[in-house]
Each structure stands twice: as C-alpha cells, then as structure tokens.
Design a protein around this motif. Structure first.
Motif, PDB file in Angstrom:
ATOM      1  N   GLY B  85       0.805  -1.220   0.000  1.00 16.17           N
ATOM      2  CA  GLY B  85       0.000   0.000   0.000  1.00 16.17           C
ATOM      3  C   GLY B  85       0.836   1.267   0.000  1.00 16.17           C
TER       4      GLY B  85
ATOM      5  N   GLN C   6       6.275  23.899  -3.877  1.00 14.66           N
ATOM      6  CA  GLN C   6       7.232  23.219  -2.991  1.00 14.66           C
ATOM      7  C   GLN C   6       8.406  22.720  -3.834  1.00 14.66           C
ATOM      8  N   PRO C  83       9.197  14.017  11.028  1.00 13.60           N
ATOM      9  CA  PRO C  83      10.080  12.903  11.410  1.00 13.60           C
ATOM     10  C   PRO C  83       9.415  11.597  10.989  1.00 13.60           C
TER      11      PRO C  83
ATOM     12  N   LEU D  40      -1.062  20.916  12.167  1.00 12.58           N
ATOM     13  CA  LEU D  40      -0.814  19.735  11.351  1.00 12.58           C
ATOM     14  C   LEU D  40      -2.113  18.927  11.303  1.00 12.58           C
ATOM     15  N   VAL D  63      -0.197  22.437   7.758  1.00 13.81           N
ATOM     16  CA  VAL D  63       0.479  21.344   7.055  1.00 13.81           C
ATOM     17  C   VAL D  63      -0.497  20.176   6.945  1.00 13.81           C
ATOM     18  N   ILE D  65      -0.691  16.098   5.779  1.00 10.05           N
ATOM     19  CA  ILE D  65      -0.035  14.862   5.309  1.00 10.05           C
ATOM     20  C   ILE D  65      -1.137  13.939   4.814  1.00 10.05           C
ATOM     21  N   CYS D  78      -4.400  23.924   3.202  1.00 11.20           N
ATOM     22  CA  CYS D  78      -3.080  23.411   3.579  1.00 11.20           C
ATOM     23  C   CYS D  78      -1.992  24.241   2.888  1.00 11.20           C
ATOM     24  N   VAL D  80       1.326  23.708   3.383  1.00 10.88           N
ATOM     25  CA  VAL D  80       2.326  22.705   3.019  1.00 10.88           C
ATOM     26  C   VAL D  80       1.602  21.374   2.880  1.00 10.88           C
ATOM     27  N   VAL D  81       1.869  20.656   1.800  1.00 13.22           N
ATOM     28  CA  VAL D  81       1.230  19.355   1.608  1.00 13.22           C
ATOM     29  C   VAL D  81       2.307  18.283   1.455  1.00 13.22           C
ATOM     30  N   ILE D  82       2.158  17.217   2.234  1.00  7.38           N
ATOM     31  CA  ILE D  82       3.022  16.042   2.091  1.00  7.38           C
ATOM     32  C   ILE D  82       2.155  14.914   1.544  1.00  7.38           C
ATOM     33  N   PRO D  83       2.218  14.666   0.251  1.00  8.82           N
ATOM     34  CA  PRO D  83       1.442  13.557  -0.337  1.00  8.82           C
ATOM     35  C   PRO D  83       2.226  12.263  -0.146  1.00  8.82           C
ATOM     36  N   SER D  84       1.843  11.516   0.881  1.00  8.86           N
ATOM     37  CA  SER D  84       2.706  10.413   1.327  1.00  8.86           C
ATOM     38  C   SER D  84       2.733   9.220   0.379  1.00  8.86           C
ATOM     39  N   GLY D  85       1.637   9.043  -0.381  1.00 13.60           N
ATOM     40  CA  GLY D  85       1.572   7.867  -1.240  1.00 13.60           C
ATOM     41  C   GLY D  85       1.524   6.565  -0.463  1.00 13.60           C
ATOM     42  N   MET D  86       1.223   6.655   0.834  1.00 11.55           N
ATOM     43  CA  MET D  86       1.231   5.477   1.695  1.00 11.55           C
ATOM     44  C   MET D  86      -0.158   5.050   2.122  1.00 11.55           C
ATOM     45  N   ASP D  91      -1.296   7.705   8.743  1.00 12.37           N
ATOM     46  CA  ASP D  91      -1.735   8.072  10.093  1.00 12.37           C
ATOM     47  C   ASP D  91      -0.566   8.087  11.082  1.00 12.37           C
ATOM     48  N   LEU D  93       2.564   8.786  10.311  1.00 10.44           N
ATOM     49  CA  LEU D  93       3.374   9.985  10.035  1.00 10.44           C
ATOM     50  C   LEU D  93       2.806  11.194  10.749  1.00 10.44           C
ATOM     51  N   SER D  97       4.802  13.353  13.654  1.00  8.24           N
ATOM     52  CA  SER D  97       5.159  14.744  13.359  1.00  8.24           C
ATOM     53  C   SER D  97       4.606  15.728  14.375  1.00  8.24           C
TER      54      SER D  97
END
Lengths: 169, 169, 169, 169
Positions: B85, C6, C83, D40, D63, D65, D78, D80-86, D91, D93, D97
């Motif tokens: 995933g 970004q 982190p 966050l 932020v 995620i 948002c 800042v966006v962190i597109p985790s792809g996970m 959850d 992450l 953070s």
C-alpha cells in the motif's frame, strides 16, 4: 495452484503477555498451520513468537514483518522476515498483508492494527477471555461506519475455523 | 533450524523486458530455489514474474512485495504476498528484506532499489549483457563512499553461486 | 489564495559535501525563498542544511522530512519537520512532496530520490559542475522510458528560474 | 530562532462529521494559529478541513499529510502538503510529526492515530462531548502500559492552552 491464505495473529508483545496468552497463541499458530494457511505476525516476542513456534511445530510457514531494518531482530520461528525499517508504522503492513486476523489480548499496538484492518475491511475474530484490545470491540464495531464486525470466539481451534469460514465464504 | 537466505531479484518490469530477460530471470529464480534459498521480488510482471515462475517450477518459496494495497495484483507465482500500500516506495522494503540481490537489466525502479541496497550495504551481483540498471555501476560503486561493489557475473548459475558465496563468507 | 510551490533540493549530505556545494546550496535556497516558494529538503546536513539556511535568511519557509522518528534530528533551519520514522525510505516522501527538484551533487541517497522523482514524473534540474548524482543523467533520462529529462543549469539563480518555469508552464 | 510547535488535530473525516464538529475544529485551528503554533492535519475533509480553515483565517501555518501520492487531493487550506503515497498508513506519520495532539470525535482512523501517538508517548487532549475516538479513552490510558494519559478538556480554547502547557512543561 491455489494461493494459500495468510492469517495474521496480533496481540500482546512481551509487555503483558502471560503464559496463558502464550499457550493460546501457540495453539492458534498450530491450528493455522494444520489448516494449511500461512501464519503472519509482527515477528517479535509475546504472542508473535509463541504463535510462530506453534505454526512451526506443525510444519507450517511463518512470516514476520518487523519494525527494524535488520532481520536479526525477528524471533527465530519466522521463515520469512520482512525488516520494514518503518518502526511501528509497520502495523499497517501487517494488516494489509492479512486475508484475515485473529486477536489475542494486546495493547495499543494491537489496537492500531485492528484499526488498520477495520479501515481496510479485513475479517477479524477475537478470542474471548484474552482481554485488552481483543475484547475492546468484541462482537461489535470499531466505529460508526460498521465496516467489519469483530467476531468473538471461544478457542484457538474455533478462531481458525471461523476466520477461514469468513474468508472463503 | 537455520533461517533460509532471502535473495531478491530486481530488473525490468513489463516495460522493456525482452524474452531474453525473461529467460535469464526464469533460470535465476530456478537456481535460487535449487540452492534452497527464498526468492524475493517486487511481485509484479517482467523479471519479477519470470523469476518467480522459475523458483516455483523448482519447488522453491517465493515472496512478492507489491506497491498496491491488495494482494490480487501480485503475479500468480508468489507464495507469500505483502501488499504494501506504499506505491513505489516499496522498493526500499524489497532492498531491506534481502540478504543479497541479483540484478537483471532494469530501469529507474531497479536503480532506486540498487541505491536503497547500496545505502544499507547489501551484497549485489549484476548479470552482464542485461543492460540498463544492471550495467550502470557494474564492477564499481554507486557513489564515492564505496559501500558495496556491484559484482558482474556471466550467467544465472554464476549469479546465484556468487551471491550466496558473498553472503555466507 | 494560491498554494505556494514546494521545491525540493537534494544533494550531498555531510559525506562529501564541500564548501563549494554548501555555497551553491545556500544560494539556491535563498533564491527559492525570494521566489516565494517553499523549500523542501531531507532536513539533515550538507546541502540540506546549507540550502535551508539560505531560504531562512531570505525569510522563506522550510520543510524537512527526516529519516528519524524524532524531530530533534532535523537541522535548526527547518520550520516544519516531518520525522518520518521510515529511515532512508523517506527519500520517496521527499520526491512525492516536490513540485520540482533541484539537484546539487549527491550520492546514492540523492540518486534514489532522482529515481523516485523520475518514476513520478517530477520536473528536475541539475546544477552543472556539482558532480555525483547531479551529473549522472544530466541533459538525459534515467531510463529507456524517457519520462522526464533532467535539465542542466549553470547557477543557483538559473536553477530556480528554470524549475519554476517548467512547473508553471 | 525557536522552532514553532506542531500541533496535530485529528477527528472525524467527512464521514460522521457534524456542523458542530466542524465549528469546534474551526475554533481549535484558530486558537492554534493565535498561539503561534503550526497546525498539522491529515489534509483531507471534515475536522481536518475545518481546523485548517480556522488556522488559515487566523493567519497561521497549516500542514497536511495526505494518503494520496498527489498533492491536489489536499484541502485548499493546507499551506504545506506532504502527499505520502502510503494510503492510510500515513496516520503514523501524522502522529510522529506532532509535538502534541488534540482529538475531536473521530472513528477508526482517528483511533489508529491515537494508538500511534500513544506508543510514541505524544501528549494528547480530547475535547469532551465530541464522541467517538475522542471519548474512547478520555481521562485514561489506551493500554496497560499507561504511557500517556489522554486529558479531557471542555473547549477549543482550553484544548490549545492545555496541550501547549503539557508540551512546554
């Protein structure tokens, strides 16, 4: 050639795992192997180790997905080790890799795996009397969406029979 | 009870995989199983599928760690499937799970696995003549730190002999 | 309300990072902030730290996604710290979080990020003369699929102008 | 130069989020920004979106995620966006953070974040009357190890005051 089912056992790690939890875990692992399914665990101690030993003694195949990035941290009953290097985040990998899940006690880590499994609609059974996360939502749902009911069962043998029945239904 | 070694084969996925790559992958998987090691792959097509078929035909055990969160995406020769995933981020899981790695051609995905393996100092051999990522750093190092030399080999059989020799040295 | 871009800077960590790499990284971070974009890095030392300092000195916003599970490992110029607890696997998170990428030297870690970015078709520019991963595929492609050409540029200023131009084209 | 604190708000996503949940989330986000902390969230709908709008309206930094590998899935508040792809594995992450966490209702996803936070000993407060995961373990512990007590609070304002007080104690 039919793919064997992958059954995940989750529950107490070394912290809080009693000899009774270990006995139940061992028997559940043994039954999974007897049913010709693959045992999947988090690869460390407590319920994870006891169930892997059980499956091993019954000649089954065991897989451990561990938090560390080095396979030497896995217990010695894991035939296949996935050292995820993701820390406890690997709890989600365990849930995703399961065709069905059997819960034996457990704390916050087990509960995170239950939540992950619930969101991904994985069948779950919980062994009664094992306490902790196993009995937190037994015979009920984790949240209002009622994705998957966590079915209470009485014994290792019944746990394996029930989860296989649900998966193959 | 000795833990079997886990050998990862990486290389061309469906894109760019020739019948010659497939033949080499098949033979390499076959040799891994004959050597009583576990074959680990990314669980999808191309080199991953051909090598898993080879290991399967030799009676070996195969594991596939796939990008998707659903095990049905794995090729049918995977005995154990880890549906991560995590998308292509799973390339790092593959590298971490390997005791040693054999490279057969490959593009950017293969190269990301080589880099991951290099940073974690995993032994690697690359089969000559297969092009792409396999020959990018053959007989040399990925970067200035000289962690691990990527050893060039001539054939599937030599690849398996060499990687086992390095691991067990 | 427009989302700021970004921009990820990747390159030498403490290992192999010269004062010239640091100067280039500092200026590139400074230019990113001046262009009102967010600087994203891997949050540790070398090029990551120098570029974050540059962006900071220009009044910009900096984000660091680090391998550890504790934000105290980030360099002090990161305004936001993620982190990841995923070890070096976080290289993929960096690439996924970038609208565009600037490469300044770098080793195997940088190369893994380039591969991740390439597979996800992220625009990349590499600063000439910085060596290592930055010049491995400069003015060319990482593999046969020709997803994204890595564009060579002459200076920090040109790097920022070019990457913004590609992203907003 | 002092690093601003990162406060995570978790709770109902679009499923089950009432206008009252949204109002509380908005106010909590607003208070976080007023306290000069970074908000966050998981970057999607429901409590995540409402709190981000609140922080945004108060001039704060937000932020997100997200599970997807493409930042366009994030809500528009948002920064800042962190597109985790996970996938939902992200959850963990989120929890990692956070310097501290505020819980507003929530289902199984929220509960998985609570478990992750609990295992990593992150301070948590839960707003009374918001139901679901927020009140599952309120004024108590997730498991027998008693890592971190989840403190019940009466209002958004009190939630922010309390969590900041715990973190900076």
């Amino acid at each position: 050639m039919t793919k064997k089912l992958q059954i995940l056992i989750i529950g107490h790690n070394d912290s809080g795992c009693t000899s009774e939890h270990e006995r139940i875990a061992y028997e559940t692992g043994f039954e999974i192997a007897k049913a010709d399914a693959i045992l999947l665990t988090g690869g460390l101690g407590g319920v994870m180790k006891a169930s892997s030993k059980g499956a091993h003694d019954a000649g089954g195949l065991t897989v451990g997905i561990i938090p560390q990035d080095d396979s030497s941290f896995a217990n010695k009953y894991c035939d296949v080790v996935i050292p995820s290097g993701m820390g406890l985040t690997r709890d989600f990998l365990n849930a995703l890799s399961a065709d069905g899940i059997i819960i034996i006690g457990g704390g916050s880590g087990t509960l995170s795996e239950i939540c992950a499994a619930y969101m991904h609609r994985k069948p779950m059974v919980a062994i009664r009397g094992t306490g902790g996360a196993a009995e937190q939502f037994i015979d009920g749902y984790v949240d209002h969406r009622k994705n998957i009911k966590i079915i209470g069962v009485e014994s290792p043998k019944q746990a394996v029979q029930k989860i296989l029945k649900i998966i193959t239904a």
